[in-house]
Scaffold this active site. Structure first.
Site, PDB file in Angstrom:
ATOM      1  N   ARG A 110      -4.548   1.393   1.017  1.00 14.11           N
ATOM      2  CA  ARG A 110      -5.169   1.645  -0.280  1.00 14.11           C
ATOM      3  C   ARG A 110      -6.683   1.744  -0.102  1.00 14.11           C
ATOM      4  O   ARG A 110      -7.257   0.949   0.653  1.00 14.11           O
ATOM      5  CB  ARG A 110      -4.851   0.506  -1.251  1.00 14.11           C
ATOM      6  CG  ARG A 110      -3.408   0.462  -1.727  1.00 14.11           C
ATOM      7  CD  ARG A 110      -3.139  -0.854  -2.425  1.00 14.11           C
ATOM      8  NE  ARG A 110      -1.817  -0.936  -3.028  1.00 14.11           N
ATOM      9  CZ  ARG A 110      -0.711  -1.273  -2.371  1.00 14.11           C
ATOM     10  NH1 ARG A 110      -0.753  -1.540  -1.079  1.00 14.11           N
ATOM     11  NH2 ARG A 110       0.451  -1.339  -3.010  1.00 14.11           N
ATOM     12  N   HIS A 113      -8.377  -2.554  -2.665  1.00 12.27           N
ATOM     13  CA  HIS A 113      -7.249  -3.496  -2.786  1.00 12.27           C
ATOM     14  C   HIS A 113      -6.242  -3.310  -1.650  1.00 12.27           C
ATOM     15  O   HIS A 113      -5.031  -3.420  -1.850  1.00 12.27           O
ATOM     16  CB  HIS A 113      -6.530  -3.328  -4.128  1.00 12.27           C
ATOM     17  CG  HIS A 113      -7.370  -3.659  -5.322  1.00 12.27           C
ATOM     18  ND1 HIS A 113      -7.377  -4.891  -5.918  1.00 12.27           N
ATOM     19  CD2 HIS A 113      -8.248  -2.904  -6.030  1.00 12.27           C
ATOM     20  CE1 HIS A 113      -8.209  -4.884  -6.955  1.00 12.27           C
ATOM     21  NE2 HIS A 113      -8.762  -3.680  -7.038  1.00 12.27           N
ATOM     22  N   ARG A 149       1.605  -7.908  -7.434  1.00 12.28           N
ATOM     23  CA  ARG A 149       0.836  -7.828  -6.176  1.00 12.28           C
ATOM     24  C   ARG A 149      -0.576  -8.342  -6.431  1.00 12.28           C
ATOM     25  O   ARG A 149      -1.257  -7.880  -7.349  1.00 12.28           O
ATOM     26  CB  ARG A 149       0.802  -6.398  -5.638  1.00 12.28           C
ATOM     27  CG  ARG A 149       0.078  -6.285  -4.295  1.00 12.28           C
ATOM     28  CD  ARG A 149       0.204  -4.896  -3.691  1.00 12.28           C
ATOM     29  NE  ARG A 149      -0.488  -4.799  -2.420  1.00 12.28           N
ATOM     30  CZ  ARG A 149      -1.786  -4.503  -2.278  1.00 12.28           C
ATOM     31  NH1 ARG A 149      -2.531  -4.264  -3.343  1.00 12.28           N
ATOM     32  NH2 ARG A 149      -2.344  -4.444  -1.095  1.00 12.28           N
ATOM     33  N   ASN A 185      -7.390  -7.703 -12.922  1.00 16.42           N
ATOM     34  CA  ASN A 185      -8.121  -8.493 -11.930  1.00 16.42           C
ATOM     35  C   ASN A 185      -8.166  -9.946 -12.373  1.00 16.42           C
ATOM     36  O   ASN A 185      -7.786 -10.266 -13.503  1.00 16.42           O
ATOM     37  CB  ASN A 185      -9.557  -7.978 -11.801  1.00 16.42           C
ATOM     38  CG  ASN A 185      -9.653  -6.715 -10.945  1.00 16.42           C
ATOM     39  OD1 ASN A 185      -8.755  -6.414 -10.149  1.00 16.42           O
ATOM     40  ND2 ASN A 185     -10.736  -5.979 -11.103  1.00 16.42           N
ATOM     41  N   PHE A 198     -17.059   4.764 -10.019  1.00 19.77           N
ATOM     42  CA  PHE A 198     -16.217   3.926  -9.153  1.00 19.77           C
ATOM     43  C   PHE A 198     -16.439   4.220  -7.666  1.00 19.77           C
ATOM     44  O   PHE A 198     -16.638   3.297  -6.869  1.00 19.77           O
ATOM     45  CB  PHE A 198     -14.744   4.074  -9.539  1.00 19.77           C
ATOM     46  CG  PHE A 198     -13.851   3.043  -8.912  1.00 19.77           C
ATOM     47  CD1 PHE A 198     -13.974   1.697  -9.222  1.00 19.77           C
ATOM     48  CD2 PHE A 198     -12.878   3.414  -7.986  1.00 19.77           C
ATOM     49  CE1 PHE A 198     -13.150   0.746  -8.638  1.00 19.77           C
ATOM     50  CE2 PHE A 198     -12.050   2.472  -7.400  1.00 19.77           C
ATOM     51  CZ  PHE A 198     -12.186   1.137  -7.725  1.00 19.77           C
ATOM     52  N   HIS A 377      -0.028   1.831 -11.854  1.00 23.66           N
ATOM     53  CA  HIS A 377      -0.785   2.859 -12.573  1.00 23.66           C
ATOM     54  C   HIS A 377      -0.987   2.398 -14.025  1.00 23.66           C
ATOM     55  O   HIS A 377      -0.002   2.166 -14.728  1.00 23.66           O
ATOM     56  CB  HIS A 377       0.016   4.169 -12.525  1.00 23.66           C
ATOM     57  CG  HIS A 377      -0.605   5.300 -13.266  1.00 23.66           C
ATOM     58  ND1 HIS A 377      -1.936   5.334 -13.620  1.00 23.66           N
ATOM     59  CD2 HIS A 377      -0.072   6.461 -13.719  1.00 23.66           C
ATOM     60  CE1 HIS A 377      -2.188   6.454 -14.256  1.00 23.66           C
ATOM     61  NE2 HIS A 377      -1.082   7.155 -14.333  1.00 23.66           N
ATOM     62  N   ARG A 396      -9.377   5.728 -14.892  1.00 23.11           N
ATOM     63  CA  ARG A 396      -8.290   5.125 -14.115  1.00 23.11           C
ATOM     64  C   ARG A 396      -6.980   5.858 -14.369  1.00 23.11           C
ATOM     65  O   ARG A 396      -6.133   5.945 -13.482  1.00 23.11           O
ATOM     66  CB  ARG A 396      -8.124   3.645 -14.495  1.00 23.11           C
ATOM     67  CG  ARG A 396      -9.293   2.770 -14.094  1.00 23.11           C
ATOM     68  CD  ARG A 396      -9.037   1.319 -14.497  1.00 23.11           C
ATOM     69  NE  ARG A 396      -8.094   0.644 -13.626  1.00 23.11           N
ATOM     70  CZ  ARG A 396      -7.509  -0.509 -13.897  1.00 23.11           C
ATOM     71  NH1 ARG A 396      -7.779  -1.137 -15.029  1.00 23.11           N
ATOM     72  NH2 ARG A 396      -6.671  -1.066 -13.053  1.00 23.11           N
ATOM     73  N   TYR A 400      -5.032   6.643 -10.455  1.00 21.25           N
ATOM     74  CA  TYR A 400      -3.921   5.925  -9.816  1.00 21.25           C
ATOM     75  C   TYR A 400      -2.783   6.856  -9.425  1.00 21.25           C
ATOM     76  O   TYR A 400      -2.148   6.670  -8.384  1.00 21.25           O
ATOM     77  CB  TYR A 400      -3.426   4.789 -10.723  1.00 21.25           C
ATOM     78  CG  TYR A 400      -4.419   3.648 -10.762  1.00 21.25           C
ATOM     79  CD1 TYR A 400      -5.626   3.794 -11.428  1.00 21.25           C
ATOM     80  CD2 TYR A 400      -4.193   2.456 -10.104  1.00 21.25           C
ATOM     81  CE1 TYR A 400      -6.564   2.772 -11.451  1.00 21.25           C
ATOM     82  CE2 TYR A 400      -5.120   1.430 -10.117  1.00 21.25           C
ATOM     83  CZ  TYR A 400      -6.302   1.595 -10.788  1.00 21.25           C
ATOM     84  OH  TYR A 400      -7.232   0.586 -10.798  1.00 21.25           O
ATOM     85  N   ARG A 407      -1.488   8.465  -0.528  1.00 20.71           N
ATOM     86  CA  ARG A 407      -1.097   7.207   0.118  1.00 20.71           C
ATOM     87  C   ARG A 407       0.393   7.168   0.435  1.00 20.71           C
ATOM     88  O   ARG A 407       0.810   6.688   1.489  1.00 20.71           O
ATOM     89  CB  ARG A 407      -1.460   6.050  -0.818  1.00 20.71           C
ATOM     90  CG  ARG A 407      -1.366   4.689  -0.208  1.00 20.71           C
ATOM     91  CD  ARG A 407      -1.955   3.649  -1.123  1.00 20.71           C
ATOM     92  NE  ARG A 407      -1.089   3.300  -2.223  1.00 20.71           N
ATOM     93  CZ  ARG A 407      -0.059   2.459  -2.127  1.00 20.71           C
ATOM     94  NH1 ARG A 407       0.226   1.896  -0.982  1.00 20.71           N
ATOM     95  NH2 ARG A 407       0.687   2.181  -3.176  1.00 20.71           N
TER      96      ARG A 407
END
Ligand code: HDD
Length: 714
Positions: A110, A113, A149, A185, A198, A377, A396, A400, A407
């Site tokens: 990632r 994170h 996670r 978070n 970001f 997401h 965002r 995501y 990924r």
């Protein structure tokens, strides 16, 4: 096949070219089935029936080693060669398949994170949210499987767990209305107000691009360069300099959805809401020295802690709570702009209303399949929960989905078992890399007549996700932000002034450390100028540590009403899952040893027997020896016997300085004196073993012996 080559020049002593005899496989054994609660989500066909698609939940079938095509194999240790000392043959399909697959075992980590740990759980709603949202998983009694996670932000996948950093807290709810992801978070504010920045904040926080150092740290020039130039980051940076950035355990962390969301109930009424996770064990932190020691002694500190606690039955629990605000056109509450993600709303102004509880019940069976491949997401929403125009959240919603494509190698990542919804899936998405579904029908388009018009559309009455028709103010297109986003300091002041003196001391030390690691004088001075606008005393103390003059504020420092709810000191908490070392040697009374161990178990703590050597002590399994024991993994120590081992004395010194409870039976008192520990200091429990355990458990509830820490020199 000819085994001897007649024209070969004979080499004396060369072994015969006969292939080695293949050994029989050992007695066939079926692979262990997954634990029932660790199954991947069920695979669903468009009609809702579970299928038996291969590869769904169990990766291994049968007892024999096979190729990926299912052909059984007699040998996997020797490549096919032209004779025992000859070159390897290109025709060795098994060798090529094995090595090729291995070469591609890693996927990109990632981009943020990257380092994380996860667990399966269950969420049970208490129904309190029913008046504000129609989300089915929040209705009374609804039980929903979850996968959570936790992560650090900046470090790579192999970096340490205990870095000073924000922690991710991402939860996947497998609701029957589709997947809902709460991607939050452990800090309720964010560094930036607009997602377009970001990449900038992350580039600044990541290691320097020339030498790729420092790893997993914010104590470097580029980070503080950005934060000091970009003052909207000051509030989040303040939280990062506090103990919040050093969680004791993932189990002892709050979680925040950060943004404000819009909730809609059955009647179509809306409210604005912030979403919180509150750990039943309380919010606790490591000291900075503990975090650094753990980074070297056990870089997997948090990962291990989470897995061990679940394995030991100390199942972590969080309450899910809402802060609810009226959905007014201004989208503000008590002067706080609810669309500004650098702001939080103090609990004293908007109390938390608990709407359910999550328990983590089992560890993943396979890290890669589950923890690494899970894809969160913020746009995975269910009816009753919608987004707001927070510009960070809006960005965002793009990022995501996009990131999973590189990924996870393509657009079909929702078919990976850990990502599969527990709801019927009947989309019109087709083909693409890693497509594993076998779609039927001829008309993946809408409208169609050839598949009987199927799949059908569902309005709100049939459980369809219909966006809340929130008004959009008429305006012009521009790259700008509202004036209310201009206050960059008041909430940093609010946070700092709400802390207790010992917590404030940690903040001062953290700024001094981090800025002390910067090379550029101008960056230190600019950050001091920002601190001057937050709190003059804080600024003066950090300036003194840096050997620089403290600048004067350039704005009026906010006059804030402290929020006691932000403090981590001053309450007591359950001791469940806390780790208590029992230090003993052969001289210990075996009945006493068994009794204290039982008492600690009964209280819900996890006792670890520490002896001079491994193996057994008085019939009890020894978990740590003088060599492997480390102060960082203990929340408290019960010393039953003496030790002169310098490593044990050093451990005692660390426990003392870190404010850990130390209980000593009479036989252990001389050892404490050897370690220069004042028996009259706060949090030193003495007495016979039973009495020492009682006192220890009592003191442990406060997490640390704060009075002792206040007395210790910095
Ligand atoms: Fe993010 C991962 C949390 C802002 C872009 N983010 C990621 C994860 C968490 C968060 C917990 C890890 C998920 C996992 O365990 O797989 N991120 C946040 C929070 C934010 C936030 C609480 C602000 C309130 N993030 C944010 C912005 C952007 C991203 C503004 C981009 C514009 N985040 C990502 C990402 C990641 C990610 C690049 C990396 C891996 C992934 O998404 O799946 O897309």
């Amino acid at each position: 096949m000819a085994s001897a080559r007649e024209n070969d020049i004979p080499i004396p002593g060369s072994p015969s070219p006969v292939p080695p005899t293949l050994e029989e496989p050992t007695a066939p054994r079926r692979p262990l089935p997954p634990k029932p609660d660790q199954d991947g989500p069920e695979v669903r066909t468009p009609t809702g029936a579970a299928t038996d698609l291969p590869g769904g939940t169990v990766a291994q079938q049968g007892a024999y080693l096979t190729t990926a095509q299912g052909a059984r194999l007699p040998d996997t240790d020797h490549s096919l060669k032209a004779g025992p000392r000859g070159p390897v043959l290109l025709q060795d399909h098994h060798l090529r398949e094995k090595i090729t697959h291995f070469d591609h075992e890693r996927i990109p980590e990632r981009v943020v994170h990257a380092r994380g740990a996860a667990a399966h759980g269950e969420f049970v709603a208490n129904g309190a949210a029913a008046s504000v949202t129609k989300a089915a998983f929040l209705q009374a009694g609804a039980r929903t499987r979850t996968f959570v996670r936790f992560s650090t932000v900046l470090g790579s996948r192999g970096s340490l767990d205990t870095a000073r950093d924000t922690r991710g807290f991402a939860t996947k709810f497998y609701t029957h209305e589709g997947v809902y992801d709460l991607v939050g978070n452990n800090i309720p504010v964010f560094f930036i107000q607009d997602a377009i920045k970001f990449p900038d904040i992350i580039h600044a926080g990541k290691p320097h691009p020339d030498r790729e150092i420092p790893q997993a740290q914010s104590a470097h020039d580029t980070f503080w360069d950005f934060v000091s130039l970009h003052t909207e980051a000051q509030a989040h940076a303040m939280w990062n300099m506090s103990d919040r950035a050093l969680p004791r355990s993932y189990r002892m962390m709050q979680g925040f959805g950060v943004h404000t969301f819009r909730l809609e109930n059955e009647a179509g009424e809306t409210v604005l809401a912030k979403i919180h996770w509150r750990p039943r064990l309380g919010t606790h932190s490591l000291t900075w020295e503990e975090a650094q020691l753990a980074g070297g002694k056990d870089p997997d500190f948090h990962r291990r802690d989470l897995a061990d606690a679940i394995e030991s039955g100390a199942l972590p629990e969080w309450d899910l709570a809402l802060q609810v605000f009226p959905d007014t056109p201004e989208e503000t509450f008590e002067g706080i702009d609810l669309l500004d993600p650098t702001k939080f709303v103090p609990e004293e102004l908007a109390p938390l209303q608990v709407v359910g509880t999550m328990t983590l019940t089992s560890n993943p069976s396979n890290f890669f399949a589950e923890t690494e491949q899970v894809a969160f997401h913020p746009g995975h929403l269910v009816p009753g929960i919608d987004v707001t125009n927070d510009p960070l959240l809006q960005g965002r919603l793009f990022s995501y989905l996009d990131t999973q494509i590189s990924r996870l190698g393509g657009p079909n990542f929702a078919q990976i078992p850990i990502n599969r919804p527990h709801a019927d899936v009947n989309d019109m998405l087709r083909d693409g890399m890693h497509q594993t579904a076998v779609h039927r029908g001829v008309a993946p388009y809408h409208p169609n007549s050839l598949d009987g018009g199927c799949p059908f559309l569902a309005g709100a009455d049939l459980g369809g996700f219909v966006e809340v028709p929130a008004a959009v103010a008429e305006s012009v297109k521009e790259r700008t932000k509202p004036a209310s986003f201009d206050d960059h300091f008041s909430q940093a002041t609010l946070f700092y002034r709400s802390l207790t003196p010992i917590e404030q001391r940690h903040v001062i030390e953290a700024y001094s450390f981090e800025l002390g690691k910067c090379y550029e004088q101008a960056i230190k001075e600019r950050q001091l100028a920002a601190l001057a606008n937050i709190d003059e005393d804080l600024c003066a103390q950090v300036a003194e540590a840096l050997g620089l003059p403290a600048p004067a504020p350039t704005v009026d420092i906010a006059d804030v009403e402290p929020s006691p709810a932000l403090r981590q000191v001053g309450e007591t908490w359950p001791v469940s899952g806390r780790v208590v070392g029992i230090l003993a040697d052969e001289s210990a009374d075996s009945a006493e040893l068994i009794a204290v161990r039982k008492a600690l178990h009964a209280a819900g703590t996890v006792p670890l027997l520490i002896a001079p050597h491994g193996g057994m002590l008085h019939g009890q399994p020894v978990q740590r020896s003088a060599q492997t024991a480390a102060s960082i993994e203990l929340d408290a120590l019960l010393a039953l016997g003496p030790s002169k081992d310098p490593r044990t004395l050093r451990m005692l010194d660390e426990l003392f300085r870190h404010g850990k409870v130390i209980a000593a039976a009479p036989a252990a008192s001389p050892m404490l004196e050897d370690a220069d520990i004042d028996l009259a200091a706060p949090g030193i429990a003495t007495g016979d073993a039973a009495e020492a355990v009682t006192q220890l458990l009592d003191l442990l509830g406060a997490h640390r012996v704060w009075q002792r820490m206040e007395l210790l020199p910095v």
